[in-house]
Design an enzyme around this catalytic site. Structure first.
Site, PDB file in Angstrom:
ATOM      1  N   HIS A 130      -2.051 -11.477 -19.884  1.00 42.64           N
ATOM      2  CA  HIS A 130      -2.945 -12.441 -20.473  1.00 42.64           C
ATOM      3  C   HIS A 130      -4.021 -13.029 -19.899  1.00 42.64           C
ATOM      4  O   HIS A 130      -3.725 -13.608 -18.823  1.00 42.64           O
ATOM      5  CB  HIS A 130      -2.013 -13.432 -21.298  1.00 42.64           C
ATOM      6  CG  HIS A 130      -1.246 -12.939 -22.481  1.00 42.64           C
ATOM      7  ND1 HIS A 130      -0.212 -12.308 -22.309  1.00 42.64           N
ATOM      8  CD2 HIS A 130      -1.545 -13.145 -23.816  1.00 42.64           C
ATOM      9  CE1 HIS A 130       0.476 -11.999 -23.628  1.00 42.64           C
ATOM     10  NE2 HIS A 130      -0.399 -12.611 -24.681  1.00 42.64           N
ATOM     11  N   ASN A 159       1.715 -11.481 -12.298  1.00 45.55           N
ATOM     12  CA  ASN A 159       1.713 -11.984 -13.596  1.00 45.55           C
ATOM     13  C   ASN A 159       2.905 -12.916 -13.761  1.00 45.55           C
ATOM     14  O   ASN A 159       2.560 -14.004 -14.368  1.00 45.55           O
ATOM     15  CB  ASN A 159       1.814 -10.807 -14.392  1.00 45.55           C
ATOM     16  CG  ASN A 159       2.014 -11.262 -15.838  1.00 45.55           C
ATOM     17  OD1 ASN A 159       1.150 -11.948 -16.196  1.00 45.55           O
ATOM     18  ND2 ASN A 159       2.528 -10.491 -16.660  1.00 45.55           N
TER      19      ASN A 159
END
Length: 292
Positions: A145, A176
């Site tokens: 994201h 991440n």
């Protein structure tokens, strides 16, 4: 990584970085190129104007400006997508966002809407080819994201839109779940402390050719940036840059001034600020001003 060593890497990166551009593709009326957006008279809506100069250098308030929106780039081919919780500049050539920007208020740092059960999904508001979750299967990269799901718990639609593939980049797993996740959590703490943050993040492409994944050949970034600004009394801004690999370092080692991130990426961040404020806060990287 020692900060001096990383600074040398930044200098090399800044010298070698090409600015990626792309041609506008065909598609539906739900999206617009930067030129179409400006011609429609919506430039004020997306923050492409300058507010009145502040009376004092150490005080600036949120007066409704879209401070988080970087300067739009004419003839770049970027597709500007306005979402409930963020704005994205999508690149139809690389098939990843150029940048994603959002205003994170204290009231948006939590809420009843969770990510459980929401699937990553392709974005029908862009022209084909459209990236889907299958491009990431067995690629060795996470679906990272840019605007995090954790910043969108305040609204059901915002949470669902955070899983659009136009908000996603191929991201090394250790990054991440490690440093990238850590700074996301810190941003929510800072928003609670200061009331408002203005955030922009995205990929950095500095090689002449780039690795790709999946059937649609989604571009894998070599690095990622994030710039963060707070207003109010004594406004501050800071930037960070992370290599997109599985090396593990404290993300505080990657702190940079916003000016340095601008030099590396080619973007102009926070252009709606009064020039005297912008020039002051973007020139320094005083991480002591951001409690941890």
């Amino acid at each position: 990584m020692n900060i001096k060593v990383f600074s040398k890497w930044l200098i090399v990166l800044a010298i070698s970085l090409p600015i990626v551009s792309c041609n506008q593709g065909k598609g539906k009326e739900k999206y617009s190129s930067v030129n179409e957006t400006q011609q429609s008279g919506n430039s004020k809506e997306i923050g492409n104007t300058q507010p009145n100069q502040a009376n004092e250098i150490d005080q600036v308030s949120d007066n409704g400006e879209r401070y988080e929106i970087p300067a739009l780039r004419e003839k770049s081919g970027e597709i500007i997508l306005h979402r409930r919780g963020y704005t994205v500049s999508y690149n139809p050539k690389t098939l990843i966002p150029n940048w994603v920007a959002w205003h994170l208020s204290a009231s948006h740092t939590d809420g009843p809407y969770k990510r459980g059960g929401i699937q990553f999904h392709e974005d029908d508001d862009i022209p084909e080819p459209r990236v889907n979750t299958y491009d990431y299967i067995q690629s060795g990269y996470d679906r990272g994201h840019m605007c995090p799901a954790g910043d969108n718990k305040w609204d059901k639609e915002a949470m669902e839109q955070s899983f659009l593939m136009t908000n996603i980049c191929p991201q090394a797993h250790s990054l991440n779940v490690g440093s990238w996740n850590s700074i996301e959590q810190h941003c929510r703490k800072w928003a609670n402390q200061y009331g408002d943050l203005y955030i922009v993040c995205g990929p950095i492409l500095y090689r002449q050719t780039h690795k790709t994944i999946g059937q649609h050949k989604v571009t894998v970034p070599e690095a990622f940036f994030k710039v963060i600004m707070r207003l109010g009394k004594n406004p501050q801004a800071v930037g960070v840059i992370f290599r997109n690999d599985d090396s593990r370092h404290e993300w505080g080692d990657y702190v940079n001034s916003v000016d340095q991130v601008e030099r590396i990426t080619g973007y102009d961040f926070f252009p709606a600020l009064p020039d005297n404020i912008e020039n002051k806060i973007e020139a320094k990287a005083d991480f002591d001003q951001w409690p941890r």
